[in-house]
Structure formats: structure tokens, C-alpha cells
Design an enzyme around this catalytic site. Sequence first.
Site, PDB file in Angstrom:
ATOM      1  N   LYS A   1      16.676 -15.075 -32.665  1.00 55.37           N
ATOM      2  CA  LYS A   1      16.908 -15.508 -31.431  1.00 55.37           C
ATOM      3  C   LYS A   1      17.472 -17.060 -31.439  1.00 55.37           C
ATOM      4  O   LYS A   1      18.361 -17.368 -30.619  1.00 55.37           O
ATOM      5  CB  LYS A   1      15.451 -15.755 -30.808  1.00 55.37           C
TER       6      LYS A   1
ATOM      7  N   GLN B   1       6.331 -16.594 -29.950  1.00 53.84           N
ATOM      8  CA  GLN B   1       6.209 -15.430 -31.036  1.00 53.84           C
ATOM      9  C   GLN B   1       4.888 -14.653 -31.207  1.00 53.84           C
ATOM     10  O   GLN B   1       3.914 -15.215 -31.722  1.00 53.84           O
ATOM     11  CB  GLN B   1       7.130 -15.386 -32.180  1.00 53.84           C
TER      12      GLN B   1
ATOM     13  N   ASP C   1      10.183 -14.391 -21.936  1.00 53.95           N
ATOM     14  CA  ASP C   1       9.601 -13.236 -22.457  1.00 53.95           C
ATOM     15  C   ASP C   1       9.156 -12.097 -21.495  1.00 53.95           C
ATOM     16  O   ASP C   1       8.980 -10.927 -21.551  1.00 53.95           O
ATOM     17  CB  ASP C   1       8.391 -13.306 -23.431  1.00 53.95           C
TER      18      ASP C   1
END
Length: 292
Positions: A52, A96, A119
Amino acid sequence: MKILDGRATSEKIRKELSEAVQERKKNGKKIPHLAAVLVGNDGGSMTYVGAKVKACDQIGFESTLIRYDESVPEEILLAKIHALNEDKSIDGFIVQLPLPQHIDEMKITQAIDPKKDVDGFHPVNLGNMILNLPGFLPATPAGIVELLKRNNIETEGKNCVIIGRSNIVGTPLSLLLARNSNPGNCTVTLAHSKTKNLKELCLSADILVAALGKPEFVTADMVKEGAVVIDVGTTRVEDATRARGWRLKGDVKFDEVAEKCSYITPVPGGVGPMTIASLMINTLKAMELKGK
Ligand code: NAP
């Protein structure tokens, strides 16, 4: 059979985003800034976060990686999330997953400002998705939909079977593909570990999505001739021939299924790069939504 090339499709998206960044720079506008919070040293999580950050560099976004030890107390993580929510230089951020056992993932997800939740896991964004209101779509399902769209895969009226009902992949994807939109208008069956007659269901699928995390679970005898097969699975399996000692395996037995289907996503190089591309799209959108 044609390969649904997520890597090539995501490269096109990255190029478009990079051009958008150049345009913003030219006009003296802010450059999108993504922050990523990583807890612990899990190999998979480190790889995903690394990819990312690399994508941000490639596109020209700013990025900040914030790392914590495995033992970080929940309150410290929550305090960081509140600080990121308030930080005007950060347009969007991710934490994450998975997190260590002692941290409540739902509490962490709910602490993120929905306007920075790139997200798309916050209940507000999931609710907006159901109602087709503006918000952030979860990256993996949005990436799959974008992959279908950019490769002109017809979805209207098709039977779609999704194996796996997680909150981050199967369930949101079922909603997106059932929407009255293009891509969409599928008749969706969402299968899980309690589903009976899974093989028969899969054989009825024009579009089959495997998102259960069981390497090579989907075999040729489960796939209809000419189906579109999307493999979301990414499990690390031992591979002594590789220097790192492992490789990624999908949920589909690629070689035998490829012979039967019309399109198939490879692992790696299918859904994974599209997930990252979606996150980048969401980050640009987070900044634009704030009118910056
Ligand atoms: P998850 O939370 O572990 O959920 C797995 C789902 O599969 C559950 O709904 C489970 O059913 C179902 N399932 C398990 N065994 C089954 C069986 N034998 N038959 C039918 N259904 C079964 O998984 P996830 O987080 O969605 O991840 C799934 C896979 O996708 C993993 O390999 C993950 O690494 C990968 N992934 C890849 C990306 C990417 O960008 N490429 C992104 C996210 C995830 P129950 O609900 O009944 O337990």
C-alpha cells in the site's frame, strides 16, 4: 479462457490517479495523504501494508506508516486513531487487520472517523453502501466490481455464487453485485461453511467467487462451462523452491478450472492489486469529499 488481469487493470488505475495528482500539483492543490497503522510483525500484514505504501509512492500520494509492537495496549491504539481523525494533513487512514487478540477490532473500526475510513469498514460506510449513498466501499469488493467493469464482463441477470460471507469480502460483494447497477443486477447466492449442496450451487454459477481462504478448494467439477471465476483467496503455503520459503495460493485449483471457464483471476495478480487500487481511489475521494 482469458485471464482477468488485476495487475494490468490496476496499473491503468494507478496511471489515472497519478495524472490526477500531477493535475492537482499544477493547480497548487493538496496531495492525498494516506496513513497506515500496523501492529505487530505478521508477515502477511507487513507485505500488504508495504504494498500500500509502495502504491502511494508510485502514484505520488503522501504516505505515513505508523508501527506498534504486538503488545500495544488498546488505549494507545485508540488514542492514535483519535489523533489521526483530528490530523488535517491526513486524508484517510487504515488500521491493518487482523489485530492481536487483546484488541477489540470492532472498537478500533468504530473509532475511525467515517470520512477518513478509506478501508470502508466503518458501520456508517457499510450502511451507506447498502442504501447506495456516498461513502467508501470496502476495498476488495469494490476492486472486484471495478475489475469486472473495466474488462466488460456482463453481470446483468447472471447467477453469482460467492463462497465466504466475511464482513470485508463476501457479504459486501453480495450487496454490490445484487445492486440495480452496472456491474450488478446479479442474482446472488452467498454460501458459507453451513451451506448444503455447495457443489450443485457452484455448478449453477455464471460468476463464481471463491473467498473462503482454503487453498485450491474450488475444483473443475464445481465449475460450470464458460463461467467467470474470481479467486479472492491468498493463503501462504510452504514452497522450498522459493528463497522466502512460501508462495501465495488461491482458493481455486487454477490449472484445471482455467480449462473450463471463460475468465479467471490469477493468484497473485488478480484481486490483490485491485484491492490496493481501490484503496488509492478511496484516498483521493476522501480528500475530494472534503473539498480540498
Ligand atoms: P474469513 O473471514 O476467514 O471468512 C471465510 C468465509 O469462508 C466464512 O464465511 C466461512 O464460513 C467460509 N467458509 C470457510 N470454509 C468453508 C467451506 N468449507 N465451505 C464454504 N464456506 C466456507 O475470510 P476473508 O477475510 O473473507 O478472507 C477469505 C480469503 O480471501 C483469505 O484467503 C484471505 O487471505 C483472502 N483475502 C484476499 C484479499 C485480497 O485483496 N486478495 C482481501 C481480503 C481477503 P462461516 O461464516 O460459516 O464460518
